[in-house]
Enzyme design. Structure first.
Site, PDB file in Angstrom:
ATOM      1  N   LYS A   1      48.304  64.283 -11.220  1.00  0.00           N
ATOM      2  CA  LYS A   1      49.617  64.411 -11.856  1.00  0.00           C
ATOM      3  C   LYS A   1      49.537  65.281 -13.110  1.00  0.00           C
ATOM      4  O   LYS A   1      48.750  65.029 -14.014  1.00  0.00           O
ATOM      5  CB  LYS A   1      50.125  63.014 -12.212  1.00  0.00           C
ATOM      6  CG  LYS A   1      51.513  62.963 -12.824  1.00  0.00           C
ATOM      7  CD  LYS A   1      51.896  61.494 -13.087  1.00  0.00           C
ATOM      8  CE  LYS A   1      53.293  61.355 -13.640  1.00  0.00           C
ATOM      9  NZ  LYS A   1      53.619  59.921 -13.883  1.00  0.00           N
TER      10      LYS A   1
ATOM     11  N   GLU B   1      53.639  55.694  -6.136  1.00  0.00           N
ATOM     12  CA  GLU B   1      52.737  55.767  -7.286  1.00  0.00           C
ATOM     13  C   GLU B   1      52.214  54.369  -7.606  1.00  0.00           C
ATOM     14  O   GLU B   1      52.955  53.393  -7.564  1.00  0.00           O
ATOM     15  CB  GLU B   1      53.495  56.344  -8.490  1.00  0.00           C
ATOM     16  CG  GLU B   1      52.620  56.573  -9.714  1.00  0.00           C
ATOM     17  CD  GLU B   1      53.396  57.191 -10.877  1.00  0.00           C
ATOM     18  OE1 GLU B   1      52.775  57.894 -11.686  1.00  0.00           O
ATOM     19  OE2 GLU B   1      54.617  56.954 -10.978  1.00  0.00           O
TER      20      GLU B   1
ATOM     21  N   CYS C   1      56.196  61.464  -9.553  1.00  0.00           N
ATOM     22  CA  CYS C   1      57.089  60.822 -10.514  1.00  0.00           C
ATOM     23  C   CYS C   1      57.661  61.782 -11.567  1.00  0.00           C
ATOM     24  O   CYS C   1      58.554  62.562 -11.278  1.00  0.00           O
ATOM     25  CB  CYS C   1      56.362  59.648 -11.164  1.00  0.00           C
ATOM     26  SG  CYS C   1      57.455  58.403 -11.896  1.00  0.00           S
TER      27      CYS C   1
END
Length: 268
Positions: free
Chosen positions: A113, A40, A158
């Site tokens: 995301k 990321e 994440c």
């Protein structure tokens, strides 16, 4: 198929970060990797959250997208560009997007995301929603190895790791988790969550992370790793830049799912 989780300690210089990413991608390719996953924000970690808005790119146009396409084509490698900021119709909010490129340099997939991180323990405070817009669409793509095997690959980023329902929806053979976990939360939860996602979905996991002390003062947990469908850590690097290599095997995946057919036993 040999895969690579690439770990970085990205800084505030876009050019320096891309140069380092290319060095590590070349290392992965020379070791025989066919798929390499960058972490990321591999391209940039600024002094403040708003800095990433200055780098937000539009689809098909931008320095980072050109870099990913060129690297994938030149190295004949599937490249997952961890994440980079992509522009939205709101100039104050970007998407945190993970882009996938084929060995021909073509963009094969984009995942924005979905879950935005917020954390405040009185000493550290983060709220990604201040500058990011959440994605809405679970995303998978098909990755064909040089041997002809086709892998169903599920994308995540994440903080998504904490939401098991996303991975059930993906129903993938291989799960990607490019990340920049904080040192605090990573030390507590990173490995146990990754291994849980591998075990409950009987899937391989490639978790590429930021790992170290950054120019902006932030410290990330690192511990990039590849995990097999039984939940075993196949390879790992704790801190610092590097390439974590492992061979994933479709027959191993099928054997785990046959011996313990938990995915067939779901009732809810």
């Amino acid at each position: 198929m040999k895969v690579a989780a690439i770990q970085m300690v990205s800084g505030i210089s876009l050019d320096a970060n891309l140069s380092e990413a290319l060095r590590l991608l070349r290392q992965a390719a020379s070791a025989g990797a066919e798929l390499a996953v960058l972490p990321e924000y591999f391209c940039f970690m600024g002094h403040k959250d708003e800095d990433k808005l200055l780098l937000a790119e539009t689809p098909g146009l931008g320095t980072v997208q050109d870099f990913l396409s060129d690297a994938a084509r030149d190295l004949k490698l599937w490249v997952v560009g961890g994440t980079l900021p992509m522009a939205t119709d709101d100039p104050l909010h970007a998407a945190n997007a993970s882009l996938v490129y084929t060995p021909r340099g073509e963009n094969a997939s984009r995942y924005d995301k979905i879950h935005l991180f917020r954390f405040d323990n009185g000493r550290e405070s983060y709220d990604e929603a201040n500058v990011l817009r959440a994605g809405e669409t679970p995303t998978v793509f098909d990755c064909k190895s040089r041997s002809g095997e086709s892998w169903r690959v599920g994308q995540s980023v994440c903080y998504d790791l904490r939401f098991g329902e996303l991975y059930r929806t993906l129903a993938a053979d291989l799960l990607l988790v490019p990340s920049a976990f904080t040192h605090t939360t990573g030390q507590a939860h990173w490995e146990v969550l990754l291994r849980a996602r591998a075990i409950e979905n009987q899937a391989y996991v490639i978790a590429s992370a930021q790992g170290g002390l950054h120019e902006n003062g932030r410290r990330t947990w690192g511990h990039s790793m590849v995990i097999d469908p039984w939940g075993e850590v196949m390879a790992m690097q704790a801190e610092g830049p590097g390439v974590v290599l492992a061979d994933i095997d479709m027959s191993r995946l099928q054997a785990v799912r046959m011996q313990l057919p938990a995915l067939q036993h779901r009732r809810l």
